[in-house]
Design an enzyme around this catalytic site. Sequence first.
Site, PDB file in Angstrom:
ATOM      1  CG  HIS A  71      -0.423   0.420   2.467  1.00  0.00           C
ATOM      2  ND1 HIS A  71      -0.134  -0.667   3.479  1.00  0.00           N
ATOM      3  CD2 HIS A  71      -0.231   1.507   3.153  1.00  0.00           C
ATOM      4  CE1 HIS A  71       0.505   0.116   4.399  1.00  0.00           C
ATOM      5  NE2 HIS A  71       0.168   1.422   4.339  1.00  0.00           N
ATOM      6  CG  ASP A  78       0.055  -3.886   2.806  1.00  0.00           C
ATOM      7  OD1 ASP A  78       0.278  -3.311   1.810  1.00  0.00           O
ATOM      8  OD2 ASP A  78      -0.004  -3.270   4.032  1.00  0.00           O
ATOM      9  CB  SER A 123       3.328   1.692   6.308  1.00  0.00           C
ATOM     10  OG  SER A 123       1.878   1.951   6.992  1.00  0.00           O
TER      11      SER A 123
END
Length: 381
Positions: free
Chosen positions: A110, A140, A217
């Site tokens: 993402h 992911d 992230s």
Amino acid sequence: MRRILGIALIFITGITFGWLIFKWKGAPFTPEPEARQRALELLNQPVAVMDIGENRIVKAVKKLDPAVVNIDTVGSAKGTDDSGYEVKEVRGKGSGVILTPDGYIVTNEHVIEGAERVRVTFSNGKWYYAHLVGMDKATDLAVVRVDVANLTAAEFGDSDQLQVGEWAIALGNPLGLGSSTTVGVISALNRHNLRVDENRTLDGAIQTDAAINRGHSGGALANIHGQVIGINTAILSSTPQGGSIGLGFAIPSNTVRRIVKEIIMTGRAATSKAKTPFLGMGYDYLPTETAQRFHLEAKHGVIATQILKDSPAAKSGLQTDDIVLSVDDKPIGDRKDFLEAIQTHKPGDNVTLQVLRPSLGKTKNFTATLDRWINPNEFQP
């Protein structure tokens, strides 16, 4: 005469009481020049240097920090601004972890999704543009590469050995601030079916209270030895755009290793639907009462909740309520273990499942030939 003596006594008592108060309150006010001189003397004294000794967190961060990078992306999106012109540029920030000295870097899918330019900034301040190697939406994870050699690569640990309560260190680029470190513990393991946003569900995630914020992230979750035990991927917060409230999640390092190997080799992961092995068995955690009945550990095996008609599971002879204890002689502890045991194979592979059939009260081996992934709706239960 007595009146004079009384007044004198009161005077002496007052003086004595005042002296006691003076002693109790301390020295009289110091004049400004003298106070200034004393302050300068104190501030000019050498600072006492404290030895950090065997601070393992400091050592772990020093070991891993050079292998954690900042990622800036530029993409485009359709839309218009107040003037009626198209708004094309969309910028994003995240983190990454260096996999190899030759420039392979893992991050979140993402973080990279929709990016047309990916810029990687290293801990020494140098930056380079990266190209996409591949990504996998299901887990992911994504891999990019920069054309640079002799990089400091991260060391990966064994996420299967993690225990709740051990130290956890999160490194990344929160809110674009640059390299940042937070510390907490492993709060929970194997979080399943965890919905982190409208389009994303985590399975088998590590939970930590080490502060993870937006921009973290793709960064590293490390153990006390400076080994990567997970890739930071999501948080749960009190509001959609909120910050850390101690509920951060990471993809386990063993899952990361398996997926990035596939991406590096083929540009896509085995979880991509066309390459995902399909057994055709629905399964769940083993109920405590069932485990106790057959003298099994609480986390030993998964129970078949559904066998799809004409699926590899059905053809092998598996039935609902069967308890899968091992796959190819590898013990199954829970749903995560079972999923990984199947996904390490490819369509066409044979797998041997050791099964306890409750109706018979004994174990038996079944061999299933895995198929390519097919929408379960195509099968009848």
